[in-house]
Motif scaffolding. Structure first.
Motif, PDB file in Angstrom:
ATOM      1  N   LYS A 122      19.986  53.124  69.931  1.00  0.00           N
ATOM      2  CA  LYS A 122      19.782  53.921  68.737  1.00  0.00           C
ATOM      3  C   LYS A 122      21.080  53.945  67.937  1.00  0.00           C
ATOM      4  N   THR A 123      20.969  53.728  66.645  1.00  0.00           N
ATOM      5  CA  THR A 123      22.154  53.751  65.793  1.00  0.00           C
ATOM      6  C   THR A 123      22.064  54.921  64.833  1.00  0.00           C
ATOM      7  N   GLU A 124      23.210  55.427  64.493  1.00  0.00           N
ATOM      8  CA  GLU A 124      23.296  56.472  63.473  1.00  0.00           C
ATOM      9  C   GLU A 124      24.197  55.943  62.376  1.00  0.00           C
ATOM     10  N   ARG A 125      23.610  55.700  61.232  1.00  0.00           N
ATOM     11  CA  ARG A 125      24.374  55.146  60.121  1.00  0.00           C
ATOM     12  C   ARG A 125      24.770  56.261  59.164  1.00  0.00           C
ATOM     13  N   THR A 126      25.841  56.007  58.449  1.00  0.00           N
ATOM     14  CA  THR A 126      26.310  56.962  57.460  1.00  0.00           C
ATOM     15  C   THR A 126      26.602  56.233  56.156  1.00  0.00           C
ATOM     16  N   GLN A 127      26.397  56.928  55.060  1.00  0.00           N
ATOM     17  CA  GLN A 127      26.692  56.374  53.748  1.00  0.00           C
ATOM     18  C   GLN A 127      28.196  56.475  53.513  1.00  0.00           C
ATOM     19  N   THR A 128      28.784  55.404  53.002  1.00  0.00           N
ATOM     20  CA  THR A 128      30.218  55.417  52.758  1.00  0.00           C
ATOM     21  C   THR A 128      30.518  54.859  51.382  1.00  0.00           C
ATOM     22  N   GLY A 129      31.589  55.302  50.830  1.00  0.00           N
ATOM     23  CA  GLY A 129      32.029  54.762  49.542  1.00  0.00           C
ATOM     24  C   GLY A 129      33.326  54.014  49.769  1.00  0.00           C
ATOM     25  N   ILE A 130      33.242  52.702  49.849  1.00  0.00           N
ATOM     26  CA  ILE A 130      34.453  51.908  50.056  1.00  0.00           C
ATOM     27  C   ILE A 130      34.819  51.198  48.765  1.00  0.00           C
ATOM     28  N   MET A 151      19.190  39.891  54.663  1.00  0.00           N
ATOM     29  CA  MET A 151      19.606  41.112  55.343  1.00  0.00           C
ATOM     30  C   MET A 151      20.303  42.021  54.345  1.00  0.00           C
ATOM     31  N   THR A 152      20.533  43.249  54.742  1.00  0.00           N
ATOM     32  CA  THR A 152      21.233  44.168  53.852  1.00  0.00           C
ATOM     33  C   THR A 152      22.729  43.890  53.918  1.00  0.00           C
ATOM     34  N   LEU A 153      23.429  44.342  52.898  1.00  0.00           N
ATOM     35  CA  LEU A 153      24.880  44.213  52.884  1.00  0.00           C
ATOM     36  C   LEU A 153      25.493  44.973  54.062  1.00  0.00           C
ATOM     37  N   GLY A 154      24.974  46.144  54.352  1.00  0.00           N
ATOM     38  CA  GLY A 154      25.468  46.928  55.479  1.00  0.00           C
ATOM     39  C   GLY A 154      25.308  46.200  56.806  1.00  0.00           C
ATOM     40  N   ASP A 155      24.139  45.579  57.022  1.00  0.00           N
ATOM     41  CA  ASP A 155      23.912  44.821  58.255  1.00  0.00           C
ATOM     42  C   ASP A 155      24.882  43.651  58.364  1.00  0.00           C
ATOM     43  N   LEU A 156      25.133  42.975  57.247  1.00  0.00           N
ATOM     44  CA  LEU A 156      26.064  41.855  57.241  1.00  0.00           C
ATOM     45  C   LEU A 156      27.468  42.321  57.631  1.00  0.00           C
ATOM     46  N   ILE A 157      27.931  43.402  57.010  1.00  0.00           N
ATOM     47  CA  ILE A 157      29.275  43.907  57.299  1.00  0.00           C
ATOM     48  C   ILE A 157      29.382  44.367  58.748  1.00  0.00           C
TER      49      ILE A 157
END
Length: 83
Positions: free
Chosen positions: A4-12, A31-37
């Motif tokens: 299980k993952t818990e993701r958070t929104q970030t402003g980089i 894929m999403t940018l988040g998944d790629l990173i």
């Protein structure tokens, strides 16, 4: 292994052309940018290559399109113009 993952929104803050290459790559890999990173980071933490030869070729193409000529060495020399 399903974790299980818990993701958070970030402003980089990220360089504009680099972001365009990353977004283009994520799109081409469906894929999403988040998944790629996340994938890039997890691979680098284990000193493993994150991309296949085919994906590296796609990155070269995207870097040409977005006029991104930096290398890993350049990341330690970034300077930002502050107004």
């Amino acid at each position: 292994m399903d974790q299980k993952t818990e993701r958070t929104q970030t402003g980089i803050r990220i360089e504009k052309r680099l972001l365009k290459v990353l977004k283009g790559l994520a799109e081409s890999l469906d894929m999403t940018l988040g998944d790629l990173i996340e994938g890039i980071a997890l691979h680098s933490f284990e000193n493993k290559p994150a991309f296949s030869e085919e994906t590296l070729e796609k990155i070269k193409q995207l870097k040409k399109v977005y006029d991104l000529d930096w290398t890993a060495e350049d990341s330690h020399r970034f300077k930002e113009d502050r107004e």
